[in-house]
Design an enzyme around this catalytic site. Structure first.
Site, PDB file in Angstrom:
ATOM      1  N   ASP A 115      -0.150   5.209   1.286  1.00 45.66           N
ATOM      2  CA  ASP A 115      -0.336   5.946   2.210  1.00 45.66           C
ATOM      3  C   ASP A 115      -0.568   5.374   3.476  1.00 45.66           C
ATOM      4  OD1 ASP A 115      -1.454   8.930   1.175  1.00 45.66           O
ATOM      5  OD2 ASP A 115      -1.817   7.278  -0.107  1.00 45.66           O
TER       6      ASP A 115
ATOM      7  N   ASP B  47      -1.703  -1.372   5.831  1.00 44.72           N
ATOM      8  CA  ASP B  47      -1.992  -0.714   7.256  1.00 44.72           C
ATOM      9  C   ASP B  47      -3.718  -0.428   7.582  1.00 44.72           C
ATOM     10  OD1 ASP B  47      -2.065   1.553   5.277  1.00 44.72           O
ATOM     11  OD2 ASP B  47      -2.290   2.794   6.862  1.00 44.72           O
TER      12      ASP B  47
ATOM     13  N   ASP C 167       0.857  -1.126  -0.040  1.00 46.94           N
ATOM     14  CA  ASP C 167      -0.116   0.035  -0.084  1.00 46.94           C
ATOM     15  C   ASP C 167       0.960   1.391  -0.161  1.00 46.94           C
ATOM     16  OD1 ASP C 167      -2.443   1.853   0.334  1.00 46.94           O
ATOM     17  OD2 ASP C 167      -1.777   1.873   2.371  1.00 46.94           O
TER      18      ASP C 167
END
Length: 222
Positions: free
Chosen positions: A14, A171, A12
């Protein structure tokens, strides 16, 4: 060096590769400031991040006691235009990332990105940070017309990176559920834009610093 049993490590963007909270906070504060709402500290905006710009802005409006669909629709393009013009003023890789990527590449692993960030933000951000060349594929939230947790963008990331056994690092629940839906294992990072305990993501493994990624993958069952 011990063998890594993966052809591709997907990430991922961000909250996983890059701490973009400073620039996202600046965009939120700019947007809400146009209607006279008080700015938030970066630390307060960080938990708003992770489900896309619209959700981030909606959470900020709710925290400002100003949640309203019409106001959300009014301010979203203001936020996006400001963010596009200020993508990388405060954004930087998380500690240990560059060394981890160097080690993975040296071990023959292909790196790739699947983010729900739209291509018009993701691609120039990685260019501005000088990192684009490190990734065999960068799939954005609008690349295939749908984002994570749908497995389609992760499948596209894998295909565009050349295919092979893949693990995904993220996250948020979108990342971990997306990996699960795509039939691949996942690693959660505890330092990202979490909106709850990292254990609730139910990833296959968790790291607290990128220094832990290479040993984790080297010890992964073949």
């Amino acid at each position: 060096m011990a063998t890594i049993p993966f052809d591709i490590v997907g990430f991922d963007l961000d909250g996983t590769l890059i701490d973009t909270s400073g620039d996202l906070a600046a965009a939120v504060n700019h947007a809400i400031g146009t209607v006279g709402l008080a700015p938030f500290p970066v630390a307060d905006i960080r938990p708003f991040v992770g489900q896309g710009a619209k959700v981030m802005l909606d959470r900020a409006l709710a925290a400002s006691d100003a949640q309203d669909d019409a106001l959300l629709a009014q301010l979203l393009p203001v936020l996006l235009d400001y963010y596009q013009a200020n993508l990388s003023a405060h954004s930087a890789p998380y500690p240990g990332l560059i060394d981890a990527m160097d080690a993975l590449t040296a071990a023959g692993v292909t790196l790739a990105i699947c983010t729900n960030k739209a291509e018009r933000f993701a691609l120039p951000l990685m260019d501005q940070l000088g990192l684009s060349h490190r990734f065999a594929s960068i799939v954005g939230g609008d690349t295939v017309g749908i984002g994570k947790p749908d497995p389609a963008p992760i499948h596209a990331m894998i295909e565009r990176a050349g295919g092979g056994r893949t693990i995904f690092v993220g996250d948020t629940i979108n990342d971990i559920a997306g990996a699960r839906n795509a039939g691949i294992p996942s690693v959660a990072v505890s330092f990202g834009f979490l909106d709850g305990p990292v254990e609730e993501l139910q990833a296959d493994a968790t790291i607290h610093h990128f220094d832990e990624l290479l040993p984790l993958l080297q010890g992964w069952p073949q």
